[in-house]
Design an enzyme around this catalytic site. Structure first.
Site, PDB file in Angstrom:
ATOM      1  N   CYS A  98     -41.131  64.276 -12.753  1.00  0.00           N
ATOM      2  CA  CYS A  98     -41.543  64.435 -14.146  1.00  0.00           C
ATOM      3  C   CYS A  98     -41.832  65.905 -14.403  1.00  0.00           C
ATOM      4  O   CYS A  98     -42.766  66.478 -13.847  1.00  0.00           O
ATOM      5  CB  CYS A  98     -42.793  63.600 -14.427  1.00  0.00           C
ATOM      6  SG  CYS A  98     -43.443  63.813 -16.106  1.00  0.00           S
ATOM      7  N   VAL A  99     -41.010  66.515 -15.243  1.00  0.00           N
ATOM      8  CA  VAL A  99     -41.228  67.907 -15.629  1.00  0.00           C
ATOM      9  C   VAL A  99     -40.674  68.073 -17.039  1.00  0.00           C
ATOM     10  O   VAL A  99     -39.646  67.482 -17.396  1.00  0.00           O
ATOM     11  CB  VAL A  99     -40.548  68.872 -14.631  1.00  0.00           C
ATOM     12  CG1 VAL A  99     -39.046  68.667 -14.585  1.00  0.00           C
ATOM     13  CG2 VAL A  99     -40.891  70.322 -14.939  1.00  0.00           C
TER      14      VAL A  99
END
Length: 209
Positions: A98-99
């Site tokens: 998750c970025v």
């Protein structure tokens, strides 16, 4: 985690050429601490080895990551996964990363190199506010020493060079393709030495508990 089929036939020839060109450039002139692994038969399946940054719990580890391009790339971002097990707030149990770069901040002109550099930066500066691993996120905020020790131990167990070399080039699980067999037997002596080192480190850690 990985796609059961290739999206090569769904990408435009221009996109395929662009991706291959960027991968070849990174192979010739790799970014610091990043080695791209090119699968010429399927450019939608991209893997790379990322060195754990110095001064972090991931130092001395080598992490295999995977980018999967979908048919709408580059209009939509690829999926990104850690194939190497890692204790990190922004990495889910299945390895998904998750970025913001791969979500709300995605732009079609961002390339593969930018994505891999962003993932490397995530090892230096995790974002516990958008944690996929809530335990790691909470530990990072409230008990950093415990978080660091846990992340370091996971790195010592799962992210050693011999293990990365033996990892499947197509997937982290049951891929017995040629690339897997090619890498599976690399550096057995190095792997044995790493096991000895790991046992010694575990003994030292147990004494400190």
């Amino acid at each position: 985690m990985s796609s059961q089929y290739s999206n090569v036939e769904n990408l435009s020839p221009q996109t395929i050429r662009q991706v291959m060109r960027e991968l070849q450039e990174m192979e010739t002139t790799p970014p610091e601490g990043i080695k791209v692994l090119i699968n010429e038969s399927d450019v939608t399946d991209i893997q790379a080895l990322i060195d754990g940054p110095a001064g972090t719990p991931y130092a001395a580890g080598i992490f295999r990551v995977k980018l999967t391009l979908n048919k709408d790339f580059p209009q939509t971002p690829p999926k990104a996964y850690f194939l190497t097990k890692i204790f990190h707030p922004n990495v889910a149990a299945n390895g998904e990363i998750c970025v913001n770069t791969l979500k709300k901040d995605w732009k079609p002109d961002l390339g593969i190199k930018h994505i891999l550099l962003t993932i490397k930066c995530l090892l230096i500066v995790p974002n516990p506010e958008s944690a996929l691993n809530e335990e790691a996120g909470k530990m990072l905020l409230e008990r950093y020493d415990d978080y660091s020790q846990r992340a370091r131990m996971m790195t010592e167990i799962h992210a050693q060079p011999a293990k990365c070399a033996a990892g499947a080039a197509g997937d982290s699980k049951d891929d017995d393709g040629p690339s897997t067999k090619k890498h599976a037997g690399l550096d057995k002596k190095l792997q044995d030495k790493k096991k000895e080192k790991l046992l010694k480190e575990k003994k030292r850690m147990l004494k400190r508990l």
